[in-house]
Write an enzyme that holds these catalytic residues in place. Sequence first.
Site, PDB file in Angstrom:
ATOM      1  N   SER A 196      -9.755   1.665   2.725  1.00  0.00           N
ATOM      2  CA  SER A 196      -8.916   2.452   1.838  1.00  0.00           C
ATOM      3  C   SER A 196      -7.839   1.635   1.113  1.00  0.00           C
ATOM      4  CB  SER A 196      -8.224   3.553   2.646  1.00  0.00           C
ATOM      5  OG  SER A 196      -7.351   2.979   3.607  1.00  0.00           O
ATOM      6  N   LYS A 201       0.853  -1.205   0.000  1.00  0.00           N
ATOM      7  CA  LYS A 201       0.000   0.000   0.000  1.00  0.00           C
ATOM      8  C   LYS A 201       0.881   1.245   0.000  1.00  0.00           C
ATOM      9  CE  LYS A 201      -4.002   1.955   2.498  1.00  0.00           C
ATOM     10  NZ  LYS A 201      -4.861   1.827   3.695  1.00  0.00           N
ATOM     11  N   SER A 211      -9.912  -0.652   7.024  1.00  0.00           N
ATOM     12  CA  SER A 211      -9.344  -0.439   5.693  1.00  0.00           C
ATOM     13  C   SER A 211      -8.667  -1.657   5.076  1.00  0.00           C
ATOM     14  CB  SER A 211      -8.358   0.724   5.720  1.00  0.00           C
ATOM     15  OG  SER A 211      -9.073   1.927   5.689  1.00  0.00           O
TER      16      SER A 211
END
Lengths: 474, 485
Positions: B150, B75, B174
């Site tokens: 996210s 990420k 997330s």
Amino acid sequence: MNYETIIGLEVHAELSTKTKIYCGCTSEFGGQPNTHCCPVCLGLPGSLPKINKKAVEYAVKAGLALNCSITRASRMARKNYFYPDCPKDYQITQQDFPLCANGFIEIETKNGPKKIGIERIHIEEDAGKLLHVRDGSLVDYNRAGVPLIEVVSKPDMRSPEEARLYLEKLKSILWYIGVSDCKMEEGSLRCDANISIRPEGEDKFGTKTEIKNMNSFKALEKALGYERTRQKELLDGGGTVHQDTRRWDDSKEMTFVMRSKEHAHDYRYFPEPDLVAISISDEWIKEIGQSIPELPDDKKKRFIEQYKLPEYDADILTSSKKLADFFEECVKYTDDAKSVSNIIMVEMLRLMNEKGVEIEGLKITPQHIGKLVNLVNKKTISSTAAKKVFDEMFTTGKDPDAIVKDRGLIQNSDTDFIKGIVLKVLSENQQSVADYKNGKDRALGFLVGRVMKESKGKANPAIANRILKQELSK
Amino acid sequence: MYTIHELHEKLKNKDLSAKEIASMYIKRIEEQDGIIGAYLEKNFENALNDAQKVDERISKGEEIKDVEGIPAAIKDNICTNRVKTTCASKMLENFIPPYDATVIGDLKKDGALLLGKTNMDEFAMGSSTENSAFKLVRNPWDTECVPGGSSGGSAAAVASGEAAFALGSDTGGSIRQPASFCGLVGIKPTYGLVSRYGLVAFASSLDQIGAFTKDVEDMAVVLNSIAGYDEKDSTSYKMDKKDYRKALGGDVKGMKIGIPAEYFKEGISSDVKSSVLDAAKVFESLGAEVVDISLPYTEYALAVYYILASAEASSNLARFDGIRYGYRSKKFEDSIDIYINSRTEGFGDEVKRRIMLGTYVLSAGYYDAYYNKALKVRTLVKQDFENAFKKCDILISPTSPTVAFKIGEKINDPLSMYMSDVCTVPINIAGICALSLPCGMSSNLPVGMQLIGNYFEEEKLLKAGYAYQMNTDWHKMNPELRGGK
């Protein structure tokens, strides 16, 4: 109208830890700009602070030396504000749970000793430094993250002079216990003051102003004096004092408004989530307490009692721990503490000052000073000779016995030898003899001096004196 | 699509070289990612070089670690030395960190191949990955749907076979919510188990790095690499390294599994509810005991979350001010202009919304009413779980109230977007651990269940999840994609 002045000080002192408060970067002063930096002290995205145990230890040490209670479960908080010298745009400091609280400092005022309360001591990080050049502004983050303690006094001071005495005492204690070098000129000791006035007899505080940017004891006293007068004139003229933050301008000797209360920051404090609570054990506090040396006040009292020194001497000798230690080392080699004190205060400090030498750079040793005092007391050498011996000891570090021997300075008490010199001196200084006989006593001192000089300092001054008087009364 | 443990076997048996594996994934990315949009930054050259080194070690007969030679995606809010880390924000569009996050150091040390950085909601704020400043991510199961957020890029990368596993961050769900939307296993470890050093902070007291994998066994392998004490993170928990693979296997007979009533109330779609309750029945059939539990403070958790997370975010994001790095507005007269214009132009709407909310709840006069009150309710939410774990080993709930929703469906309705985290948020507030794993399908989209565990009891979650997967096939399903399965 007569007013009472109320003053409280907030003092920032940089701690003398080797590394910064939240990372391992050096906290050394200076260096090429932005060379003492890492992701943590620069607040780069993703970096996390880690608290420096030594900084906590030093703050606790300061707290103990300033008679504070130590908070067993303390924690850090974030103070949020935007400023280019603040890498994260928040400062990690303490708010609700400072490390130390409720202490005091004792100062000597004209009316006797007075206790000034200390509200709290907390730890925090220093910011970077801005440098304004023609085309813009530059930031140096070398200082960002250097550990600070903020010592907040209670509003217990009643005059600019008391404020200065408090700051002087605070500086001497912090410096004595070795937690800060307290160099005001390098910014490692900085002071802000809150000052207000109220009609005498009134209980309620008046509106206070805060003065920043005072970088010497003199500036502090002057700025507070100026502000006291300014507030007084305002009130007497029917005006009101505004709660401003003011800047002291040393060259103009005036304070100026930096910002008013309407523009005061809302710092939005909240507990720092990146750092766990600081817990301090009783054992650790005890250990830190044991590392605190005897403080200046206690040392001074002890010097007066133990060595029977006048207060003046004790004051000077304990003004620095190193000097006090040096003195005590000398006294190990002689019983005459007062003579040692005289030599240190009159001869040694003078020469150190002239030659720009610090205690650690001295060639002269305490043992030699002890020996020298004993040589004088045993009348082996005269005090005149002792001065010469001292000068040579100071420059070369030689043993006084060797100097006395090499230069033939051993005191001569032989009356015939001295009488010979006295007669010579009298015949060569007829004018002084006449003066003496006309009642000018001072002439005797002059003649003794001549005798000492003629004997190259070897003549026993008491005997020289006696023989001179005998001869003059003939 | 392979799991980590399958690839590991192939490497060990020399069926495939690390270089072949890397090339296979790179080819997949080249074929798929134009549609999926999982990657923001590709790092293929380094990955191939690292694969070469793994192959050299294998050829010398050296023993290789479980993640060695396995391609991973990261990420883009996890700092990677000399590789752009943008947080999917214009603010950090060109930011290249001079250091690795601790988890990246761990993966590199263990020989994993880092293929690139994945798309996300800007600064990890969002539940659909529609808040990226750069591009959309599409759900590999239905490209009209969001992948969740996210960590949507990381989830989509693993679900589409563009990485064997991926790292994400989980502040309020997330990792688990996108894992659920994309039919993957996702973990939010206990706060303090995985170092946060190098994770660009959103809400420090809630953030935790975790991972996406194809199955529970893979999750144990990844945790073995990234979990453990880190002296650079003062909130990191000091304990000895565990071997999470030891938690796999064994039966769940006698394990007490709690069903918290508050997680099955209105707002939860009926398909999701029935899939999760079916999963509970599977556990029962394996000898586990299912008990009813109540967590009465659940209804306040979302409010507490948005106060605390926004408060911390408003402070954590202050450093993005145009002074030291990142985006700086060209329009300024003085430093105040630099702050205002850089932040106005550099941040997206959702980030601004949360900064404003956070600034408000921390401001003088409102602190006690909001922030301080939220802290107190946080304690109550924690106590809810502490009480529940006195009665059961783990809890089971839906991961998200619904399956993946359509792109654009909720983007103009922040509150309905926030509701998709209603089941995951309480776990971050308490700081405990939770695992999401696939347990059904609804309208051709995966359904996720959430297993919730007490502090540092990841092993119980892995053990239960592994037992479930040994007896069901939901985790073996793959989306149909252009370019085949």
